[in-house]
Scaffold this active site. Sequence first.
Site, PDB file in Angstrom:
ATOM      1  N   LYS A   1     -14.359  -7.729  -8.387  1.00  0.00           N
ATOM      2  CA  LYS A   1     -13.547  -8.577  -9.254  1.00  0.00           C
ATOM      3  C   LYS A   1     -12.890  -9.702  -8.438  1.00  0.00           C
ATOM      4  O   LYS A   1     -12.810 -10.849  -8.895  1.00  0.00           O
ATOM      5  CB  LYS A   1     -12.483  -7.728  -9.951  1.00  0.00           C
ATOM      6  CG  LYS A   1     -11.866  -8.432 -11.146  1.00  0.00           C
ATOM      7  CD  LYS A   1     -10.927  -7.505 -11.909  1.00  0.00           C
ATOM      8  CE  LYS A   1     -10.256  -8.261 -13.048  1.00  0.00           C
ATOM      9  NZ  LYS A   1      -9.296  -7.441 -13.784  1.00  0.00           N
ATOM     10  N   ASP A   2     -12.447  -9.366  -7.229  1.00  0.00           N
ATOM     11  CA  ASP A   2     -11.850 -10.389  -6.369  1.00  0.00           C
ATOM     12  C   ASP A   2     -12.897 -11.410  -5.916  1.00  0.00           C
ATOM     13  O   ASP A   2     -12.602 -12.595  -5.789  1.00  0.00           O
ATOM     14  CB  ASP A   2     -11.193  -9.745  -5.135  1.00  0.00           C
ATOM     15  CG  ASP A   2      -9.813  -9.179  -5.468  1.00  0.00           C
ATOM     16  OD1 ASP A   2      -9.323  -9.436  -6.575  1.00  0.00           O
ATOM     17  OD2 ASP A   2      -9.236  -8.474  -4.618  1.00  0.00           O
TER      18      ASP A   2
ATOM     19  N   HIS B   1       0.810  -1.215   0.000  1.00  0.00           N
ATOM     20  CA  HIS B   1       0.000   0.000   0.000  1.00  0.00           C
ATOM     21  C   HIS B   1       0.847   1.270   0.000  1.00  0.00           C
ATOM     22  O   HIS B   1       0.326   2.359  -0.228  1.00  0.00           O
ATOM     23  CB  HIS B   1      -0.980  -0.029   1.179  1.00  0.00           C
ATOM     24  CG  HIS B   1      -2.149  -0.926   0.921  1.00  0.00           C
ATOM     25  ND1 HIS B   1      -3.447  -0.557   1.155  1.00  0.00           N
ATOM     26  CD2 HIS B   1      -2.219  -2.180   0.406  1.00  0.00           C
ATOM     27  CE1 HIS B   1      -4.258  -1.539   0.813  1.00  0.00           C
ATOM     28  NE2 HIS B   1      -3.534  -2.547   0.372  1.00  0.00           N
TER      29      HIS B   1
ATOM     30  N   GLU C   1       5.126 -33.905  -1.340  1.00  0.00           N
ATOM     31  CA  GLU C   1       3.936 -33.394  -2.004  1.00  0.00           C
ATOM     32  C   GLU C   1       4.346 -32.674  -3.291  1.00  0.00           C
ATOM     33  O   GLU C   1       5.489 -32.259  -3.452  1.00  0.00           O
ATOM     34  CB  GLU C   1       3.213 -32.422  -1.060  1.00  0.00           C
ATOM     35  CG  GLU C   1       2.663 -33.097   0.179  1.00  0.00           C
ATOM     36  CD  GLU C   1       1.364 -33.836  -0.082  1.00  0.00           C
ATOM     37  OE1 GLU C   1       1.439 -35.009  -0.495  1.00  0.00           O
ATOM     38  OE2 GLU C   1       0.297 -33.261   0.137  1.00  0.00           O
TER      39      GLU C   1
ATOM     40  N   SER D   1      -0.385  -1.130  -6.217  1.00  0.00           N
ATOM     41  CA  SER D   1      -0.100  -2.265  -7.077  1.00  0.00           C
ATOM     42  C   SER D   1       0.669  -1.845  -8.322  1.00  0.00           C
ATOM     43  O   SER D   1       0.463  -0.749  -8.849  1.00  0.00           O
ATOM     44  CB  SER D   1      -1.415  -2.925  -7.517  1.00  0.00           C
ATOM     45  OG  SER D   1      -2.044  -3.535  -6.435  1.00  0.00           O
TER      46      SER D   1
END
Lengths: 258, 433
Positions: free
Chosen positions: B258-259, B230, B302, B234
């Site tokens: 959108k998220d 922040h 894994e 972004s």
Amino acid sequence: MFRSIVAAALVAGLALVGGTAGTARAEGDAPHPPHQKWSFDGVFGTYDRAAMQRGFQVYKEVCAACHGVKHLYFRDLAQIGYSEDQVKGIAAQVQVTDGPNDSGEMFQRPARPSDPIPGPFANDQAARAANNGALPVDLSLIAKARVSGPDYVFALLTGYKDPPAGVKMNPNMYFNEYYPGHQIAMPPPLNPDQVKYADGTPGSVPQMARDLVSFLAWAAEPTLEERHRAGFKVILFLIVVTGVFYAAKRKIWSRIQH
Amino acid sequence: MAVSQPGVPAGSSSTPASLPGSGHGRLVRWIDHRLPVISFLEHELTAYPTPVNLNYWWNFGSLAGIILVIMIVTGVVLAMHYTPHASLAFDSVERIMRDVNYGWLLRYVHMNGASMFFLIVYIHMFRGLYYGSYKYPRELLWILGVVILLLMMATAFLGYVLPWGQMSYWAATVITNMFSAVPLVGDSIVTLLWGGFTVGNPTLNRFYSLHYVLPFVIVAVVGLHLVALHQHGSNNPLGIERRGPQDSIPFHPYYTIKDMFGLSVFLIVFAVFVFYLPNFLGHPDNYIPANPMVTPPHIVPEWYFLPFYAILRSVPDKLLGVVLMFGAVLILFLVPWLDTSPVRSARFRPVYRWVSWLLPADAIVLGWVGANPPSGAFVVIGQIATFYYFFHFLILMPLLGKIERPRPLPISIGAAVLAAGPPVPAAAPMERR
């Protein structure tokens, strides 16, 4: 467009790696067990109650001589279609050790539905002593603890053969096509008509093996039916929600140029 | 190339709390005057200026945060039913699967959640690599991300040991034994990790304790990751800084919705694994109780560790193998300085744009090698792929930045978006330039 294709290829590649990770331990020279159709396969797969009850009969009359199912309780048998009274009856046929009582003694009593199904041996040493040094594995999770578990157990039970010419068998070992190394300490457990099914189903070896696998698959994953049902609802719900969110996203983003 | 932009609030936590707008009641204003959480959220979540042109690759950051919360919530509940004792752990997991209400759901969500977390984070990192998100002024943001990855790897390994199946036990043995390669103090480190002279009950106890605490350390580092994010906001697919208000939109409602859309798509994928393929990504051997006397024919980690496992095994020397394996992760710390290109986004880098895909391709090859026994062609392929992995970071990245001629950058995000015009999606024409 190009990027989404590459992304899809990437995800597919990752899935492939995950898949080979799963098959990586396909052990040694044993062939992969042929795929069988099971009632519990697929999105709507459920267990076949009649097959499971027959399979339980096979377990009780054949396998239980050497193998335990320690993660199962008698009460669990209600899930394969037995009534409460039938479960009580099945439990009561078995004596279990309880105690100590008020005088400090352990004592024998008929089992109750709340008891775990006892295994045939007191401990691993006793099991080995009774089986030429080999340890019969617990079967509660066998259908999940092998690659393609149900197919493998079926293939193993029906995979006994005379050893090919030139193969030297160790003492007390039996040739099995699907066992890693081909030499298994378990004698061929199923013989034709060994079990007299209550429902009149002919007791061929493949029939008994299939029924037993149905029982063992349930024993390993008793919540499969609940999981399949819940999954269908959850995914249906999520698809609707996704549609709503997508519409909302389109609407909100139409306010600006982007 | 990045400068502070007029008109766009760049600062975050240092900004004095302003009273929230008139939409709030007296109680909210009373609280906010004393504890400015409301104005903090408005500033950092609602009004938070975000580039107008983020594509769906930018969904994976918030997804990673959400899956972290899912893991912690399911993990805390599982811990209520799990018994961290060598002779009880396996059975207690089976009790969760059979007798705890929705225990199967909790465990399968937690188990597959780990895989989903890594999948998301790997995609999130690839996005960072593709769009140069680690470049000035976001180097520390990237480095904190690599710290999170390391903590995740530790946490995932520790958690994999807890069911105390065969793979748990032998993975613990193999991984802890790697520390014996450390010169002089190696064996002491291993004894300390084990709490004894072999993997046993003390090992399980300390792994459980650490598995419970590390996720909260991850939460703390995620907090720092967000503070760093922040500070400058972004990055975006064009890789150019926002120049003015026309380049930004408020986070809410544009990116919240959108998220949410991205989240629900992801949850469908997640649900397919949890409900229909719960053991697809796992190993059947882990349904066999741990047995120190029987070594599984192939010990494999894994899937998310397979590429690193392949690097470890591609070197005949134990110490060098361990160094390279850890180096494969640690090298990520240096990426902001290894990449010498003045341009962030691969969109404007005609060569790197293609080369960047070779890294995930190489990782898939390494994963495939790691899943197979180290013999025959797999050894050679593994060594070539290992070589490429380091070649990519140490040679290609610095070299390409110097020799590649980037395409011209757009003047601003807003200009690029406007040039795209309304009927055509913004991204496509930019790509053709």
